[in-house]
Enzyme design. Structure first.
Site, PDB file in Angstrom:
ATOM      1  N   PHE C  39      42.668  35.783  35.860  1.00  0.00           N
ATOM      2  CA  PHE C  39      42.071  36.506  34.736  1.00  0.00           C
ATOM      3  C   PHE C  39      42.993  37.640  34.315  1.00  0.00           C
ATOM      4  O   PHE C  39      43.342  38.502  35.128  1.00  0.00           O
ATOM      5  CB  PHE C  39      40.692  37.047  35.135  1.00  0.00           C
ATOM      6  CG  PHE C  39      39.724  35.950  35.473  1.00  0.00           C
ATOM      7  CD1 PHE C  39      38.926  35.380  34.482  1.00  0.00           C
ATOM      8  CD2 PHE C  39      39.616  35.459  36.774  1.00  0.00           C
ATOM      9  CE1 PHE C  39      38.038  34.355  34.784  1.00  0.00           C
ATOM     10  CE2 PHE C  39      38.735  34.433  37.088  1.00  0.00           C
ATOM     11  CZ  PHE C  39      37.949  33.876  36.090  1.00  0.00           C
ATOM     12  N   VAL C  77      41.866  38.346  39.759  1.00  0.00           N
ATOM     13  CA  VAL C  77      41.841  39.276  38.643  1.00  0.00           C
ATOM     14  C   VAL C  77      43.109  40.128  38.704  1.00  0.00           C
ATOM     15  O   VAL C  77      43.428  40.683  39.758  1.00  0.00           O
ATOM     16  CB  VAL C  77      40.598  40.183  38.750  1.00  0.00           C
ATOM     17  CG1 VAL C  77      40.546  41.184  37.606  1.00  0.00           C
ATOM     18  CG2 VAL C  77      39.327  39.341  38.797  1.00  0.00           C
ATOM     19  N   CYS C  78      43.835  40.232  37.593  1.00  0.00           N
ATOM     20  CA  CYS C  78      45.072  41.013  37.586  1.00  0.00           C
ATOM     21  C   CYS C  78      44.774  42.495  37.786  1.00  0.00           C
ATOM     22  O   CYS C  78      43.986  43.084  37.036  1.00  0.00           O
ATOM     23  CB  CYS C  78      45.807  40.823  36.266  1.00  0.00           C
ATOM     24  SG  CYS C  78      47.174  41.991  36.076  1.00  0.00           S
ATOM     25  N   VAL C  79      45.419  43.085  38.761  1.00  0.00           N
ATOM     26  CA  VAL C  79      45.127  44.483  39.102  1.00  0.00           C
ATOM     27  C   VAL C  79      45.481  45.446  37.967  1.00  0.00           C
ATOM     28  O   VAL C  79      44.681  46.335  37.636  1.00  0.00           O
ATOM     29  CB  VAL C  79      45.804  44.886  40.445  1.00  0.00           C
ATOM     30  CG1 VAL C  79      47.318  44.782  40.378  1.00  0.00           C
ATOM     31  CG2 VAL C  79      45.415  46.307  40.837  1.00  0.00           C
ATOM     32  N   ALA C  82      43.074  45.016  35.145  1.00  0.00           N
ATOM     33  CA  ALA C  82      41.730  45.413  35.586  1.00  0.00           C
ATOM     34  C   ALA C  82      41.576  46.931  35.600  1.00  0.00           C
ATOM     35  O   ALA C  82      40.577  47.465  35.111  1.00  0.00           O
ATOM     36  CB  ALA C  82      41.445  44.837  36.977  1.00  0.00           C
TER      37      ALA C  82
END
Lengths: 121, 98, 119
Positions: C39, C77-79, C82
């Site tokens: 994501f 989820v891409c840090v 995010a």
């Protein structure tokens, strides 16, 4: 990861209006760090990402355009611009802030066919 | 190559650009791009021309959702999500024209 | 075949997340493996456990979580994306994990096909 694949990033969106161009650039740099064969393509409004002289002070956002010049330092040297897209926007190679290879639409299509992974944002 | 398009042809140039640049392969119309698969729309001429060069598919659940399932241009093949998956496997690579 | 999926748009706002999910389901039903869903951009909002859709609507966040629970699909989820958008461990829905962009590259390298869903 020993396998090397051909990754192509297709940029078709103008910068600043949305965050796609900036976040796409972040992926490109990471992909290069993984020793993959990376190509960047600028098509349609994506060509505007490479316009020289972008000044974002007045819109209070980060000017990330100098980062395209840093790509070489990450061994990302395959930058392609489609001739038709560039010309349709009244731009020429002199307007761009990095050296690129200009390809006609058919050559661009062939290059896309040769890729393993094509990412667009 | 499988070219996946998700934009309506009269508001966004994604499909037009794909037809300009792509040399061969399959085109799949999904989401708002399914409007391009309907007869009588102003893009129909370009779609008909493209049918000589590409095999064109349309994602039926998206067309049904938009009330246009009965207007598919002749020559365009309907697929469901399973058919979508199959197209990604029969083509050796794919590109989403976002 | 082994699939990697990239989702670039948030739930409810854009159809991308729905299409990606239905694609994953169809791929699994056909006996393929969906190895990872990554994501990115506003796609990170698919992982917010604070999401509360109306009763009669689909629950996009939980639907992804179920794919993880029932089929072992790795939901990443891409840090960086995010943090920009206020998705953190404390509001991360069950089944998702936060990690770096390298996970997307890895999905491109290790799967047979990487399919991007976005705007």
């Amino acid at each position: 990861m020993s396998d090397i694949k051909k990754f192509m990033f297709v940029n078709r969106k103008a910068p600043h209006g949305t965050i796609y161009a900036l976040e796409s650039l972040e992926v490109v740099l990471i992909t290069a760090a993984f020793d993959q064969d990376v190509s960047l393509v600028f098509l349609d409004d994506g060509v505007y990402q490479l316009k020289k002289g972008q000044q974002t002070k007045g819109i209070a956002t980060k000017n990330f355009s100098p980062a395209y010049r840093a790509l070489e330092g990450y061994d990302v040297e395959k930058l392609y611009v489609e001739k038709e897209s560039m010309e349709a926007r009244g731009l020429s190679e002199e307007d761009l802030l990095v050296d690129v290879t200009v390809l006609g639409r058919a050559e661009m299509g062939e290059l896309m066919d040769q890729q393993d992974v094509v990412l667009s944002f | 190559m499988l070219h996946i398009i998700n934009k309506a042809p009269l508001t966004n140039c994604a499909l037009d650009s794909c037809l300009r640049v792509a040399q061969s392969g399959d085109i799949l119309l999904i989401e708002d791009a399914v409007y391009a698969a309907t007869s009588g729309n102003a893009f129909e001429g370009k779609i008909r021309e493209a049918l000589d060069r590409f095999k064109i598919y349309v994602l039926m659940p998206d067309l049904e959702a938009r009330g246009l399932a009965d207007r598919i241009i002749e020559g365009i093949s309907p697929v469901d999500y399973g058919g979508f998956v199959d197209l990604t496997t029969t083509n050796k690579n794919c590109q989403s024209w976002l | 075949m082994k699939f990697g999926i990239v989702v670039n748009e948030g739930p409810y706002q854009h159809q991308a997340s729905d299409t990606a999910y239905l694609f994953c389901k169809a791929a699994i039903e056909k006996g393929h493996e969906v190895w990872r869903v990554f994501f990115y951009h506003d796609g990170v909002n698919n992982a917010s456990k604070l999401t509360e859709p109306p009763q009669d609507d689909r629950n996009i966040v939980n639907r992804w979580g179920k794919l993880n629970e029932e089929h072992g699909v790795d939901l990443v989820v891409c840090v960086a994306a995010a943090l920009r958008r206020g998705i953190k461990e404390e509001n991360l829905a069950k089944g998702f994990r936060i990690s770096g962009l390298g996970q997307m590259v890895e999905a491109g390298v290790k799967t047979d096909r990487l399919i991007v869903f976005g705007d």
